[in-house]
Design a protein around this motif. Structure first.
Motif, PDB file in Angstrom:
ATOM      1  N   PHE A  57       2.799   0.549 -13.226  1.00  0.00           N
ATOM      2  CA  PHE A  57       2.669   1.924 -13.406  1.00  0.00           C
ATOM      3  C   PHE A  57       3.409   2.486 -14.701  1.00  0.00           C
ATOM      4  O   PHE A  57       4.436   1.691 -14.915  1.00  0.00           O
TER       5      PHE A  57
ATOM      6  N   SER B 270       0.059  -4.095  -9.788  1.00  0.00           N
ATOM      7  CA  SER B 270       1.478  -3.384  -9.537  1.00  0.00           C
ATOM      8  C   SER B 270       2.209  -2.903 -10.549  1.00  0.00           C
ATOM      9  O   SER B 270       3.357  -3.158 -10.707  1.00  0.00           O
TER      10      SER B 270
ATOM     11  N   GLU C 275       1.029   6.776 -13.740  1.00  0.00           N
ATOM     12  CA  GLU C 275      -0.244   6.614 -13.995  1.00  0.00           C
ATOM     13  C   GLU C 275      -0.438   4.937 -13.838  1.00  0.00           C
ATOM     14  O   GLU C 275       0.331   4.279 -14.191  1.00  0.00           O
ATOM     15  N   TRP C 276      -1.507   4.609 -13.181  1.00  0.00           N
ATOM     16  CA  TRP C 276      -1.582   2.938 -12.747  1.00  0.00           C
ATOM     17  C   TRP C 276      -2.127   2.246 -14.038  1.00  0.00           C
ATOM     18  O   TRP C 276      -3.084   2.834 -14.616  1.00  0.00           O
TER      19      TRP C 276
ATOM     20  N   ARG D 252       0.985  -1.156   0.134  1.00  0.00           N
ATOM     21  CA  ARG D 252      -0.001  -0.085   0.065  1.00  0.00           C
ATOM     22  C   ARG D 252       0.712   1.508  -0.081  1.00  0.00           C
ATOM     23  O   ARG D 252       0.417   2.246  -0.698  1.00  0.00           O
TER      24      ARG D 252
ATOM     25  N   PHE E 257       2.159   1.545  -3.410  1.00  0.00           N
ATOM     26  CA  PHE E 257       1.185   2.096  -4.562  1.00  0.00           C
ATOM     27  C   PHE E 257       0.873   3.519  -4.282  1.00  0.00           C
ATOM     28  O   PHE E 257       0.797   3.861  -5.366  1.00  0.00           O
ATOM     29  N   LYS E 258       0.828   3.910  -2.946  1.00  0.00           N
ATOM     30  CA  LYS E 258       0.256   5.221  -2.778  1.00  0.00           C
ATOM     31  C   LYS E 258       1.471   6.158  -3.085  1.00  0.00           C
ATOM     32  O   LYS E 258       1.090   7.196  -3.897  1.00  0.00           O
TER      33      LYS E 258
ATOM     34  N   LYS F  13       1.397   6.369  -7.048  1.00  0.00           N
ATOM     35  CA  LYS F  13       0.557   7.203  -7.642  1.00  0.00           C
ATOM     36  C   LYS F  13       0.967   8.885  -7.967  1.00  0.00           C
ATOM     37  O   LYS F  13       0.373   9.448  -8.704  1.00  0.00           O
ATOM     38  N   GLY F  14       1.812   9.251  -7.096  1.00  0.00           N
ATOM     39  CA  GLY F  14       2.424  10.278  -7.235  1.00  0.00           C
ATOM     40  C   GLY F  14       3.349  10.791  -8.224  1.00  0.00           C
ATOM     41  O   GLY F  14       3.707  11.763  -8.653  1.00  0.00           O
ATOM     42  N   TYR F  15       3.809   9.486  -8.864  1.00  0.00           N
ATOM     43  CA  TYR F  15       4.745   9.575 -10.082  1.00  0.00           C
ATOM     44  C   TYR F  15       4.358   9.104 -11.462  1.00  0.00           C
ATOM     45  O   TYR F  15       5.161   9.437 -12.314  1.00  0.00           O
TER      46      TYR F  15
ATOM     47  N   CYS G 281       5.277   5.896 -15.943  1.00  0.00           N
ATOM     48  CA  CYS G 281       5.769   7.409 -15.510  1.00  0.00           C
ATOM     49  C   CYS G 281       6.604   7.929 -16.450  1.00  0.00           C
ATOM     50  O   CYS G 281       7.122   7.515 -17.192  1.00  0.00           O
TER      51      CYS G 281
END
Length: 96
Positions: free
Chosen positions: A37, A35, A30-31, A19, A22-23, A26-28, A39
């Motif tokens: 992303f 698991s 796109e999901w 978690r 994951f959080k 999300k700041g760096y 970027c």
């Protein structure tokens, strides 16, 4: 400042650490999937992300992979997407 497109995938053994990762992700970027992303990052932001991830994971149990695809403005990834549509991450302002 040139940005590169990265695919970041991770396998985190502890739900609490998962978690947190994951959080952070999300700041760096796109999901894409559970698991994974995509970027769009400068070299500096990539180094910052790697350092933050390094401080969260347990190196004996977890695994994070970052794959550089190329210059974000010049790359056109060849992707086969089944189900949802795939869109490369767009350039957006970064709020600090």
């Amino acid at each position: 400042m040139s940005e590169h497109l990265y695919i970041v995938a991770y396998d985190i053994s502890c739900p609490k650490r998962w978690r947190r990762v994951f959080k952070l992700m999300k700041g760096y970027g796109e999901w894409l999937q559970l698991s994974v992303f995509q970027c769009r990052l400068s070299r500096q932001r990539h180094a910052e992300l790697v350092a933050l991830l390094d401080g969260i994971i347990h190196h004996e149990h977890d695994h994070v992979v970052t794959m550089e695809v190329g210059l974000a403005d010049k790359i056109s990834p060849k992707v086969t997407s089944l189900g949802k549509d795939y869109e490369p991450v767009a350039r957006e302002p970064v709020i600090v």
